[in-house]
Motif scaffolding. Structure first.
Motif, short mmCIF file in Angstrom:
data_model
loop_
_atom_site.label_atom_id
_atom_site.label_comp_id
_atom_site.label_asym_id
_atom_site.label_seq_id
_atom_site.Cartn_x
_atom_site.Cartn_y
_atom_site.Cartn_z
N PHE A 127 56.37 63.45 14.90
CA PHE A 127 55.45 63.66 13.78
C PHE A 127 54.14 63.02 14.21
CE2 PHE A 127 59.64 63.97 12.02
CZ PHE A 127 59.55 64.96 11.06
N SER A 128 53.20 63.83 14.68
CA SER A 128 51.99 63.35 15.33
C SER A 128 50.89 63.00 14.35
CB SER A 128 51.46 64.40 16.29
OG SER A 128 52.38 64.61 17.32
N GLY A 129 50.15 61.94 14.68
CA GLY A 129 49.02 61.51 13.88
C GLY A 129 49.45 60.86 12.58
N PHE A 130 48.47 60.26 11.90
CA PHE A 130 48.78 59.57 10.65
C PHE A 130 49.35 60.55 9.62
CE2 PHE A 130 47.59 57.83 6.48
CZ PHE A 130 48.42 56.71 6.51
N LYS A 131 48.84 61.77 9.60
CA LYS A 131 49.37 62.79 8.67
C LYS A 131 50.83 63.08 9.00
CE LYS A 131 48.10 66.99 6.31
NZ LYS A 131 48.25 66.40 5.00
N GLY A 132 51.17 63.10 10.27
CA GLY A 132 52.55 63.30 10.68
C GLY A 132 53.46 62.18 10.19
N VAL A 133 52.97 60.94 10.26
CA VAL A 133 53.73 59.80 9.74
C VAL A 133 54.04 60.02 8.26
CG1 VAL A 133 53.59 57.32 9.21
CG2 VAL A 133 52.83 58.16 11.45
N GLN A 134 53.03 60.44 7.51
CA GLN A 134 53.22 60.70 6.08
C GLN A 134 54.22 61.84 5.86
OE1 GLN A 134 48.91 61.15 5.51
NE2 GLN A 134 49.07 59.60 3.88
N GLU A 135 54.16 62.87 6.68
CA GLU A 135 55.09 64.00 6.55
C GLU A 135 56.53 63.55 6.82
OE1 GLU A 135 53.43 66.83 9.29
OE2 GLU A 135 51.82 67.38 7.91
N PHE A 136 56.73 62.68 7.82
CA PHE A 136 58.09 62.18 8.07
C PHE A 136 58.63 61.48 6.84
CE2 PHE A 136 60.76 58.53 8.69
CZ PHE A 136 61.91 59.13 9.18
N TYR A 137 57.87 60.54 6.31
CA TYR A 137 58.36 59.77 5.16
C TYR A 137 58.60 60.65 3.94
CZ TYR A 137 58.04 55.31 7.52
OH TYR A 137 58.25 54.26 8.38
N ALA A 138 57.76 61.64 3.71
CA ALA A 138 57.96 62.54 2.57
C ALA A 138 59.29 63.30 2.73
CB ALA A 138 56.80 63.51 2.44
N ALA A 139 59.56 63.79 3.93
CA ALA A 139 60.79 64.55 4.18
C ALA A 139 62.03 63.66 4.07
CB ALA A 139 60.74 65.21 5.55
N PHE A 140 61.98 62.46 4.67
CA PHE A 140 63.15 61.57 4.64
C PHE A 140 63.40 61.07 3.24
CE2 PHE A 140 65.76 57.83 5.44
CZ PHE A 140 66.71 58.38 6.29
N ASP A 141 62.34 60.73 2.51
CA ASP A 141 62.50 60.25 1.13
C ASP A 141 63.05 61.35 0.23
OD1 ASP A 141 62.19 58.14 -0.86
OD2 ASP A 141 60.55 59.35 -1.66
N ALA A 142 62.67 62.59 0.46
CA ALA A 142 63.23 63.70 -0.33
C ALA A 142 64.72 63.87 -0.03
CB ALA A 142 62.47 64.99 -0.04
N ALA A 143 65.09 63.77 1.24
CA ALA A 143 66.49 63.96 1.63
C ALA A 143 67.38 62.82 1.16
CB ALA A 143 66.59 64.12 3.15
N PHE A 144 66.87 61.59 1.20
CA PHE A 144 67.66 60.40 0.86
C PHE A 144 66.81 59.48 -0.03
CE2 PHE A 144 68.93 61.91 5.07
CZ PHE A 144 70.27 62.19 4.85
N PRO A 145 66.54 59.87 -1.28
CA PRO A 145 65.56 59.14 -2.10
C PRO A 145 65.96 57.72 -2.49
CG PRO A 145 66.67 60.82 -3.39
CD PRO A 145 67.09 61.04 -1.96
N ASP A 146 67.22 57.38 -2.31
CA ASP A 146 67.66 56.02 -2.63
C ASP A 146 67.96 55.22 -1.37
OD1 ASP A 146 69.92 57.44 -1.86
OD2 ASP A 146 71.22 56.60 -3.41
N PHE A 147 67.44 55.67 -0.23
CA PHE A 147 67.80 54.99 1.03
C PHE A 147 67.39 53.52 1.00
CE2 PHE A 147 63.46 56.11 2.35
CZ PHE A 147 63.08 54.99 3.07
#
Length: 166
Positions: free
Chosen positions: A56-76
């Motif tokens: 996940f490249s660039g700062f926007k990529g970092v944000q995209e990773f966290y959005a996807a992971f948080d959606a998949a496992f919102p109580d992680f």
């Protein structure tokens, strides 16, 4: 020359440790603004998921990773069980727990709990950015996660690092 450039290795490692403590605290609180504040906010940043061969490249990529992971496992929740540090790089062994609530690796939400262990490599900037993340790179057994999501009766959950942590 800035003050940061004159830091000893011990001082630099202390900055890294402080950053990771805040980073993991914010991840567990799902405080994304605070998580993002631990990163260098430009195109040099990345979040690398090695078992998925995905960057996940660039700062926007970092944000995209966290959005996807948080959606998949919102109580992680993350629990660090070991820490290793050298100037410029810190490694944490982490146990992740959560509940599958959205698509992950092509598997639609199952509502199943997951537990898996990972190694997170935190790469830091130089100079004035020595206490900020340039990249987080994670390694974990993806098959362990997928077997849990599929509901396999004998799905592994790791080697029990949480139970062995001091």
């Amino acid at each position: 020359m800035s003050t940061i450039n004159k830091l000893s290795d011990a001082e630099r490692i202390a900055l890294q440790r402080d950053c990771i403590i805040e980073h993991m605290r914010a991840e567990n609180a799902h405080d994304w603004d605070a998580v993002y504040d631990t990163f260098i906010r430009d195109e040099r940043s990345s979040y690398d998921v090695v078992p998925m061969s995905t960057v996940f490249s660039g700062f926007k990529g970092v944000q995209e990773f966290y959005a996807a992971f948080d959606a998949a496992f919102p109580d992680f929740v993350l629990r660090a069980t070991s820490a290793y540090d050298v100037p410029g790089c810190s490694i944490r062994e982490v146990t992740v727990t959560g509940t599958h609530r959205s698509e992950f690796c092509g598997i639609q939400a199952t509502g199943r709990p997951v537990t898996f262990e990972l190694a997170a490599f935190y790469l830091f900037g130089d100079g004035d950015e020595a206490g900020r993340l340039l990249a987080e790179r994670i390694y974990f057994d993806l098959e362990t996660v997928l077997r849990q999501l599929r509901g396999e009766a004998n799905a592994p959950t790791g080697v029990g690092l949480v139970d062995r942590a001091h």
